[in-house]
Motif scaffolding. Structure first.
Motif, PDB file in Angstrom:
ATOM      1  N   SER A 149       1.159  -1.403  -0.066  1.00 34.13           N
ATOM      2  CA  SER A 149      -0.258   0.139   0.012  1.00 34.13           C
ATOM      3  C   SER A 149       0.955   1.384  -0.345  1.00 34.13           C
ATOM      4  CB  SER A 149      -0.926   0.250   1.437  1.00 34.13           C
ATOM      5  OG  SER A 149      -0.055   0.081   2.643  1.00 34.13           O
ATOM      6  N   ASP A 150       2.291   0.689   0.348  1.00 32.93           N
ATOM      7  CA  ASP A 150       2.686   2.112   0.329  1.00 32.93           C
ATOM      8  C   ASP A 150       3.971   2.307  -1.043  1.00 32.93           C
ATOM      9  OD1 ASP A 150       5.143   4.259   1.180  1.00 32.93           O
ATOM     10  OD2 ASP A 150       5.146   3.546   2.758  1.00 32.93           O
ATOM     11  N   TYR A 151       3.736   2.801  -1.655  1.00 34.68           N
ATOM     12  CA  TYR A 151       4.567   3.174  -2.817  1.00 34.68           C
ATOM     13  C   TYR A 151       5.287   3.391  -2.841  1.00 34.68           C
ATOM     14  CZ  TYR A 151       5.777   5.555  -7.447  1.00 34.68           C
ATOM     15  OH  TYR A 151       6.673   5.034  -9.157  1.00 34.68           O
ATOM     16  N   ASN A 152       6.005   4.824  -1.755  1.00 37.72           N
ATOM     17  CA  ASN A 152       7.858   4.522  -1.988  1.00 37.72           C
ATOM     18  C   ASN A 152       8.265   3.309  -1.436  1.00 37.72           C
ATOM     19  OD1 ASN A 152       7.724   7.107  -2.880  1.00 37.72           O
ATOM     20  ND2 ASN A 152       7.193   7.904  -1.249  1.00 37.72           N
ATOM     21  N   ALA A 153       7.594   2.994  -0.417  1.00 34.68           N
ATOM     22  CA  ALA A 153       7.901   1.282   0.672  1.00 34.68           C
ATOM     23  C   ALA A 153       8.377   0.325  -1.032  1.00 34.68           C
ATOM     24  CB  ALA A 153       7.216   1.496   2.147  1.00 34.68           C
ATOM     25  N   THR A 154       7.399   0.739  -1.568  1.00 33.79           N
ATOM     26  CA  THR A 154       7.163  -0.395  -2.741  1.00 33.79           C
ATOM     27  C   THR A 154       8.017  -0.607  -3.850  1.00 33.79           C
ATOM     28  OG1 THR A 154       4.358  -0.963  -2.688  1.00 33.79           O
ATOM     29  CG2 THR A 154       5.666  -1.567  -4.877  1.00 33.79           C
ATOM     30  N   ILE A 155       8.524   0.581  -4.680  1.00 30.84           N
ATOM     31  CA  ILE A 155       9.702   1.030  -4.858  1.00 30.84           C
ATOM     32  C   ILE A 155      11.380   0.994  -4.691  1.00 30.84           C
ATOM     33  CG2 ILE A 155      10.847   3.441  -6.581  1.00 30.84           C
ATOM     34  CD1 ILE A 155       7.827   1.698  -7.528  1.00 30.84           C
ATOM     35  N   SER A 156      10.961   0.899  -2.987  1.00 32.06           N
ATOM     36  CA  SER A 156      12.300   0.580  -2.570  1.00 32.06           C
ATOM     37  C   SER A 156      12.701  -0.412  -2.717  1.00 32.06           C
ATOM     38  CB  SER A 156      12.263   1.145  -1.144  1.00 32.06           C
ATOM     39  OG  SER A 156      12.958   1.223  -0.739  1.00 32.06           O
ATOM     40  N   ALA A 157      11.937  -1.546  -2.351  1.00 31.91           N
ATOM     41  CA  ALA A 157      11.942  -3.008  -1.957  1.00 31.91           C
ATOM     42  C   ALA A 157      12.063  -3.425  -3.478  1.00 31.91           C
ATOM     43  CB  ALA A 157      10.711  -3.370  -1.329  1.00 31.91           C
ATOM     44  N   LEU A 158      11.376  -2.558  -4.513  1.00 33.98           N
ATOM     45  CA  LEU A 158      11.623  -3.288  -6.012  1.00 33.98           C
ATOM     46  C   LEU A 158      13.429  -3.029  -5.945  1.00 33.98           C
ATOM     47  CD1 LEU A 158       8.335  -3.362  -6.968  1.00 33.98           C
ATOM     48  CD2 LEU A 158       9.632  -5.550  -6.409  1.00 33.98           C
ATOM     49  N   GLY A 159      13.643  -2.659  -5.580  1.00 35.55           N
ATOM     50  CA  GLY A 159      15.554  -1.416  -6.105  1.00 35.55           C
ATOM     51  C   GLY A 159      15.401  -0.583  -7.253  1.00 35.55           C
ATOM     52  N   LEU A 160      14.024   0.591  -7.004  1.00 38.53           N
ATOM     53  CA  LEU A 160      13.462   1.492  -8.269  1.00 38.53           C
ATOM     54  C   LEU A 160      13.494   2.379  -8.018  1.00 38.53           C
ATOM     55  CD1 LEU A 160      10.557  -0.680 -10.011  1.00 38.53           C
ATOM     56  CD2 LEU A 160      12.547  -1.293 -10.619  1.00 38.53           C
ATOM     57  N   GLU A 161      14.309   2.981  -6.999  1.00 42.09           N
ATOM     58  CA  GLU A 161      14.578   4.474  -6.290  1.00 42.09           C
ATOM     59  C   GLU A 161      14.831   5.078  -7.731  1.00 42.09           C
ATOM     60  OE1 GLU A 161      15.235   1.720  -4.703  1.00 42.09           O
ATOM     61  OE2 GLU A 161      15.859   2.051  -2.726  1.00 42.09           O
ATOM     62  N   ASN A 162      15.903   5.718  -8.685  1.00 43.56           N
ATOM     63  CA  ASN A 162      16.151   5.911  -9.055  1.00 43.56           C
ATOM     64  C   ASN A 162      16.440   5.763 -11.524  1.00 43.56           C
ATOM     65  OD1 ASN A 162      17.967   7.451  -7.885  1.00 43.56           O
ATOM     66  ND2 ASN A 162      19.302   5.756  -7.553  1.00 43.56           N
ATOM     67  N   ALA A 163      15.169   4.400 -10.621  1.00 41.28           N
ATOM     68  CA  ALA A 163      14.748   4.347 -12.193  1.00 41.28           C
ATOM     69  C   ALA A 163      13.225   5.033 -12.868  1.00 41.28           C
ATOM     70  CB  ALA A 163      13.494   2.358 -12.343  1.00 41.28           C
ATOM     71  N   SER A 164      14.148   4.604 -13.993  1.00 44.67           N
ATOM     72  CA  SER A 164      13.504   5.782 -15.885  1.00 44.67           C
ATOM     73  C   SER A 164      11.934   5.138 -15.152  1.00 44.67           C
ATOM     74  CB  SER A 164      13.635   6.532 -16.925  1.00 44.67           C
ATOM     75  OG  SER A 164      13.956   4.831 -17.883  1.00 44.67           O
ATOM     76  N   ILE A 165      11.454   6.257 -14.693  1.00 45.31           N
ATOM     77  CA  ILE A 165       9.610   6.179 -15.293  1.00 45.31           C
ATOM     78  C   ILE A 165       8.636   6.279 -16.807  1.00 45.31           C
ATOM     79  CG2 ILE A 165       6.957   6.722 -14.515  1.00 45.31           C
ATOM     80  CD1 ILE A 165       8.712   7.672 -11.626  1.00 45.31           C
ATOM     81  N   LYS A 166       8.673   5.289 -17.198  1.00 44.97           N
ATOM     82  CA  LYS A 166       7.963   5.317 -18.561  1.00 44.97           C
ATOM     83  C   LYS A 166       6.440   5.303 -18.630  1.00 44.97           C
ATOM     84  CE  LYS A 166      11.541   2.098 -20.664  1.00 44.97           C
ATOM     85  NZ  LYS A 166      11.359   0.760 -21.477  1.00 44.97           N
ATOM     86  N   THR A 167       6.320   6.211 -20.066  1.00 46.10           N
ATOM     87  CA  THR A 167       4.841   6.111 -20.086  1.00 46.10           C
ATOM     88  C   THR A 167       3.984   4.992 -21.072  1.00 46.10           C
ATOM     89  OG1 THR A 167       5.283   8.716 -20.117  1.00 46.10           O
ATOM     90  CG2 THR A 167       3.668   8.237 -21.204  1.00 46.10           C
TER      91      THR A 167
END
Length: 172
Positions: A149-167
């Motif tokens: 439910s926490d987007y930032n924690a999810t992104i962090s757990a997946l190692g995607l904090e600095n990943a580019s976000i595609k459209t």
């Protein structure tokens, strides 16, 4: 005797088909080659499914693996909220966001317990018009148990904090 031989052949054929499996292998390069965060920005849920439901569908740039899962988050103005989520409007009226996905696309729904065309202009602008969603693909090989439910924690757990976000492109 011919019937028994035919039956035995059919049984062996069916049994051999049951043993076929398809396996997907995830290697270390999987996470580098496949962007797992997509943004659906300023989109209007404009496909009318019925009087109570509007939706929009976006195509993935490449098909997902069979074991992958998808999470959808809606921008609330100051944070990301995990979908499905419901919003009370008063007098018992409610709107709900939900989604489904395939290997090839993701569809977001807005449903109401009343005809959607009865939304006020302010409600339409808040819930239907120019919505922003984030789609996070969780690889089937992801083993960590967590609360998504926490987007930032999810992104962090997946190692995607600095990943580019595609459209993703909306399906017409």
């Amino acid at each position: 005797m011919k019937k028994i031989a035919l039956l035995l052949t059919a049984f062996v054929s069916l049994a051999s088909l049951q043993s076929c499996t398809i396996e997907e292998y995830y290697d270390d390069h999987y996470y580098d080659q496949y962007n797992q965060v997509f943004e659906l920005s300023n989109e209007t849920l404009s496909t009318q499914e019925d009087a109570y439901t509007y939706s929009a569908t976006w195509n993935f740039t490449t098909p997902l693996y069979n074991g992958d899962n998808v999470l959808v988050y809606r921008w609330q103005g100051n944070s990301w909220t995990l979908v499905p989520v419901s919003y009370p409007l008063g007098a018992g009226d409610m709107v709900t966001y939900d989604y489904d996905f395939t290997r090839y696309d993701v569809k977001v729904y807005l449903s109401a317990n009343f005809p959607v065309n009865e939304l006020s202009n302010a409600e339409y602008n808040e819930f239907v018009y120019r919505q922003t969603f984030r789609v996070v693909v969780v690889p089937g090989a992801f083993k960590q148990k967590m609360n998504f439910s926490d987007y930032n924690a999810t992104i962090s757990a997946l190692g995607l904090e600095n990943a580019s976000i595609k459209t993703l492109q909306i399906k017409k």
